[in-house]
Design an enzyme around this catalytic site. Structure first.
Site, PDB file in Angstrom:
ATOM      1  CG  ASN A   6     -99.709 -28.652 -15.191  1.00  9.17           C
ATOM      2  OD1 ASN A   6     -99.756 -28.041 -16.195  1.00  9.17           O
ATOM      3  ND2 ASN A   6     -98.913 -29.243 -14.964  1.00  9.17           N
TER       4      ASN A   6
ATOM      5  CB  VAL B  43    -105.644 -27.943  -9.685  1.00  6.80           C
ATOM      6  CG1 VAL B  43    -104.787 -26.973 -10.436  1.00  6.80           C
ATOM      7  CG2 VAL B  43    -107.361 -27.711 -10.127  1.00  6.80           C
ATOM      8  CB  CYS B  44    -101.020 -30.899  -9.683  1.00  7.65           C
ATOM      9  SG  CYS B  44     -99.049 -31.141  -8.949  1.00  7.65           S
ATOM     10  CB  ILE B  45    -100.999 -24.899  -9.723  1.00 10.30           C
ATOM     11  CG1 ILE B  45    -100.508 -23.775 -10.209  1.00 10.30           C
ATOM     12  CG2 ILE B  45    -101.979 -24.879  -8.411  1.00 10.30           C
ATOM     13  CD1 ILE B  45    -101.483 -22.789 -10.941  1.00 10.30           C
TER      14      ILE B  45
END
Lengths: 165, 491
Positions: free
Chosen positions: A81, A88-90
């Site tokens: 992720n 950061v991909c959240i």
């Protein structure tokens, strides 16, 4: 200049300094600019990231807390992720509203009631449990799915390298 | 650090004998600004936030930040009881925290006998604080902070120029009172249009009051000096129906700055409506000058006078300038195109349809917004390669696949197949599984690396994790990569 955003950022800064969650430190890089933060996250125990310390940079928009900050790791971190450039991909970092692809619940996305502390805790648990539903680093996601032992040893090697061992 | 930034926080209680109060204090904080409730308002879904916080939040997306239920600012109601709890707590807080700290210091000193002297000093300090006398720096900061917090319950915003706050003298704002005696104050120009509506508004107000009788009495203790002049809430305009000129006129009528584009004026007006109405909600209405001061702060931080160099904080917006973006990242795109050309040249045989495809790629690559879409079409393209080998047999069909709809990402995947007219013939001869695997580990991986390059580039351009890249990654879920491994893992 006492904008709504800087007041709230300062409030959060104070809270995080006096009562930091375990394994997390965060604060503005320079106290003159509250919109750029630096955070350190410890690799969660019981995961291949254990023992590592991961520095990250948080950038806040001027209309924070209506809109979420962005977060970028300042080190190499091999994780499904996290993009290759460290972003950061959240879901908690995605702007409020519905996901056009319906992968995320609106309730998982950013809302003004969230906070830096909650973001960092979420990222810590993301590190421990990657979400391979919508990976940012596809190669890492594949490795995590298909060749877990290779994934683990690569992460451990990275951690050792980052610590200069 | 600027001492004005020194704010009271629940963590002040930690490490004192009254640590349990930290949770109580947290419960008295608004979840949006993380400070003590200031004019708490309750939503239709029974959540409570500061008036200004919830109004700003609702005008941004019309949903309760806590539960995402849709709501309207007009449905907000004052939570007077909570306001009283907060102001009572704030009044008691400075004393309580001093006692708690003194107690903590005493306990510490008792453990370290060498520092006995310090405890005496501390109690002296407290005595001094109570007398309002001079104190040591750290102490004075603490008291400053608690005083600040007390002020904050009264004012909607912590303002830098406290001298500006003159609620008792609103007459200097250059307004005139309504001649029909409704008590409303307005600019001279606004009187004429107001006269037509005055009676209706009074009626509406009476009805509203009779519906919420509690609101009028509940806060009486917290507001001994209720301002005599009633303030009417204003509503947002139907901005889409207003032309720029009309919008400018409206702003002038309200006495607000009217520079900038229509979009900026709309944002400014929305901010003003929120500030104004939050002041109306408060038991102590603030002067227009005070509110204008806040609007100016907004202008300098988020509005037209905000520093523009802060592009790094940009977040993907609906009005995202795709063409401008393409222009700005021209170098990256042309590098990708060059890369694609180079790879193409590496493969020996080249049918004519190939260069066509590259052209198509070039044009589509200038629209980053389209990439996610074309990314989504990829799986179809590749699955058609896998399932029906004769998809390639027809060059025009594959060119169709390769051209405008496919972008940078797609080109490498498809073009390598396209370039090789023999592949459809070779492929059927391979065992089905082997072929699948090859497509996945070879082309698929390659293509994905390319798509990653795209994200990488788009993010280096200071638009990290924006919507398109997220959208771009999500369709990957549909890619064969994840459906096949599950086949592999079964074996």
């Amino acid at each position: 200049m006492n904008s709504v955003a800087s007041k709230r950022l300062f409030q959060e800064y104070k809270h995080l300094t006096t009562d930091p969650p375990e394994g997390i430190t965060a604060g503005p890089v320079n106290e003159d600019d509250l919109f750029l933060w630096e955070a350190m996250i410890q690799g969660p125990e019981g995961t291949p990231y254990e023992g590592g310390v991961f520095p990250a940079e948080l950038k806040f928009p001027k209309d924070y807390p209506l809109m979420p900050p962005t977060m970028k790791f300042q080190c190499d971190i091999w994780h499904p992720n996290v993009y290759a450039n460290g972003v950061v991909c959240i879901s908690i970092l995605h702007p409020p509203g519905d996901d056009p692809n319906h992968y995320e619940q609106a309730s998982e996305r950013w809302s003004p009631i969230q906070s830096v502390e909650k973001i960092l805790i979420s990222v810590m648990s993301m590190i421990a449990e990657p979400n391979d539903e919508s990976p940012a680093n596809v190669d890492a996601a594949r490795m995590w799915r298909e060749r877990r032992s290779e994934f683990d040893s690569r992460v451990k090697a990275d951690v050792r390298k980052s610590l200069g061992l | 650090m600027d001492s004005a930034y020194d704010v009271p926080d629940s963590t002040d209680w930690l490490n004192t004998p009254l640590a349990a109060l930290a949770d109580l204090e947290n419960a008295l904080h608004c979840q949006i600004c993380k400070e003590f409730y200031d004019t708490p308002m309750i939503t239709s879904c029974s959540h409570t936030f500061c008036s200004r916080c919830i109004r700003t939040s609702l005008s941004a997306d019309g949903r309760c930040p806590a539960c995402r239920a849709s709501d309207q600012a007009s449905k907000l109601r004052n939570n007077w009881q909570l306001q009283e709890v907060v102001s009572t707590f704030l009044a008691a807080r400075p004393q309580a925290i001093q006692i708690a700290r003194a107690e903590r210091d005493n306990a510490n000193n008792a453990r370290k006998p060498g520092k006995r002297k310090r405890a005496v000093l501390d109690s002296d300090e407290i005595a001094e604080v109570e007398k309002g006398g001079r104190t040591t720096r750290s102490k004075s900061r603490r008291t400053e902070a608690s005083q600040l917090s007390q002020q904050e319950t009264i004012e909607v915003e912590d303002s830098e120029g406290d001298d500006d706050f003159e609620p008792e003298q609103p007459k200097d704002d250059g307004l005139v009172e309504c001649p029909l005696g409704c008590g409303k104050r307005m600019k001279i120009e606004a009187v004429e249009p107001h006269l037509d509506r005055c009676e209706d508004e009074k009626e509406a107000e009476k009805r509203a009051k009779s519906r919420t009788p509690l609101g009028a009495f509940g806060g009486s203790r917290a507001s001994p000096r209720q301002t005599p002049r009633p303030q009417d809430r204003i509503s947002e305009l139907n901005y889409s129906l207003l032309k720029e000129g009309a919008m400018r006129k409206k702003m002038d009528e309200l006495g607000l700055p009217s520079f900038g584009s229509k979009q900026l004026m709309v944002r400014r007006h929305t901010e003003w409506v929120n500030l104004w109405n939050a002041s109306c909600d408060s038991s102590r209405a603030r002067s227009k000058r005070d509110l204008l001061h806040d609007l100016d702060t907004w202008e300098r931080t988020q509005g037209g006078k905000a520093p523009t160099s802060s592009q790094g904080h940009a977040i993907m917006r609906k009005d995202f300038d795709g063409a401008g973006w393409a222009n700005k990242n021209k170098d990256d795109f042309s590098r990708l195109i060059a890369d694609a050309r180079r790879k193409k040249n590496a493969t020996p045989a080249e049918p004519a349809s190939k260069s066509e495809g590259v052209e198509g790629m070039g044009s589509s690559a200038t629209h980053p917004d389209e990439n996610p879409m074309s990314d989504g079409t990829l799986p179809q393209a590749s699955s058609s390669q896998q399932c029906s080998g004769n998809a390639h047999a027809n060059p025009s069909e594959s060119a169709e696949l390769g051209a405008p709809t496919l972008s940078t990402n797609g080109m490498h995947g498809t073009s390598s197949n396209l370039d090789n007219p023999q592949s459809p013939i070779q492929q059927p001869s391979e065992p089905a599984n082997g072929h699948l695997e090859k497509t996945i580990s070879g082309n698929g991986g390659d293509r994905r690396r390319e798509s990653q390059d795209y994200h990488l580039n788009s993010q280096d351009g200071k638009e990290p994790c924006e919507l398109p890249s997220h959208v771009a990654t999500s369709p990957l879920k549909k890619m064969p990569m994840f459906s096949i491994p599950h086949e592999l893992s079964e074996t």
